[in-house]
Design a protein around this motif. Structure first.
Motif, mmCIF file in Angstrom:
data_model
loop_
_atom_site.group_PDB
_atom_site.id
_atom_site.type_symbol
_atom_site.label_atom_id
_atom_site.label_comp_id
_atom_site.label_asym_id
_atom_site.label_seq_id
_atom_site.Cartn_x
_atom_site.Cartn_y
_atom_site.Cartn_z
ATOM 1 N N VAL A 6 0.809 -1.175 0.057
ATOM 2 C CA VAL A 6 0.013 -0.059 -0.029
ATOM 3 C C VAL A 6 0.787 1.365 0.027
ATOM 4 C CG1 VAL A 6 -2.005 -1.168 1.175
ATOM 5 C CG2 VAL A 6 -0.099 -0.179 2.489
ATOM 6 N N ARG A 30 -0.628 4.575 0.963
ATOM 7 C CA ARG A 30 -1.126 5.714 1.656
ATOM 8 C C ARG A 30 -1.263 5.502 3.045
ATOM 9 N NH1 ARG A 30 1.029 8.251 -1.640
ATOM 10 N NH2 ARG A 30 0.120 9.152 -3.608
ATOM 11 N N PRO A 73 -3.712 6.228 5.718
ATOM 12 C CA PRO A 73 -4.813 5.698 6.053
ATOM 13 C C PRO A 73 -5.298 3.979 5.966
ATOM 14 C CG PRO A 73 -5.386 7.653 4.975
ATOM 15 C CD PRO A 73 -4.192 7.284 4.516
ATOM 16 N N GLU A 74 -4.880 3.824 4.473
ATOM 17 C CA GLU A 74 -4.892 2.376 4.004
ATOM 18 C C GLU A 74 -4.073 1.399 4.777
ATOM 19 O OE1 GLU A 74 -4.964 -0.430 0.067
ATOM 20 O OE2 GLU A 74 -4.429 1.805 -0.074
ATOM 21 N N GLU A 77 -5.088 0.814 8.267
ATOM 22 C CA GLU A 77 -6.387 -0.145 8.230
ATOM 23 C C GLU A 77 -5.868 -1.458 8.091
ATOM 24 O OE1 GLU A 77 -9.586 0.642 5.546
ATOM 25 O OE2 GLU A 77 -9.416 2.509 6.080
ATOM 26 N N ILE A 78 -5.031 -1.610 7.180
ATOM 27 C CA ILE A 78 -4.476 -3.076 6.955
ATOM 28 C C ILE A 78 -3.700 -3.403 8.207
ATOM 29 C CG2 ILE A 78 -2.992 -4.376 5.437
ATOM 30 C CD1 ILE A 78 -4.005 -2.548 3.010
#
Length: 121
Positions: A36, A38, A40-41, A44-45
């Motif tokens: 990923v 970014r 925010p992603e 989350e992950i």
């Protein structure tokens, strides 16, 4: 050395560098769970995915990846910081974390992965 079955999260906003990291780690037998770019992603992950190791670019399009590192640390997942700023660019709480200095070679990446995984054992 082979790392068959080691699950890795890559957080890197430079596409070419992310691909290079993926290639090297896959050649070592690692499984790339997610890559990923970014913050925010990545957060989350990092909070939910089952991984054995993460490679974190310190600067993600102007945002630091330290929140991702904190999530991983809280979950007991080892991580490597990838940065052109050196260890001096890390906050005090992460000074002991393995650092991969950009630009880096495949050998340097492999050595830092070994360091991070050994420290976890």
């Amino acid at each position: 050395m082979t790392y068959a079955g080691i699950k890795v999260l890559i957080v890197e906003d430079e596409g070419f560098i992310a691909l290079m990291i993926e290639d090297v780690l896959q050649d070592l037998g690692c499984e790339i769970i997610a890559s990923v770019a970014r913050l925010p992603e990545a957060c989350e992950i990092a909070a939910v995915v089952s991984v054995d190791l993460a490679v974190l670019d310190v600067n993600l399009a102007g945002q630091s990846s330290f929140p991702v590192a904190q999530i991983l640390r809280d979950r007991g997942v080892p991580f490597i910081f990838s940065t052109g700023y050196g260890r001096e660019g890390l906050p005090e709480e992460f000074m002991e974390s393995p650092v991969l200095a950009k630009p880096f070679s495949a050998e340097a990446l492999q050595g830092t992965v070994a360091l991070a995984l050994e420290a976890q054992r």
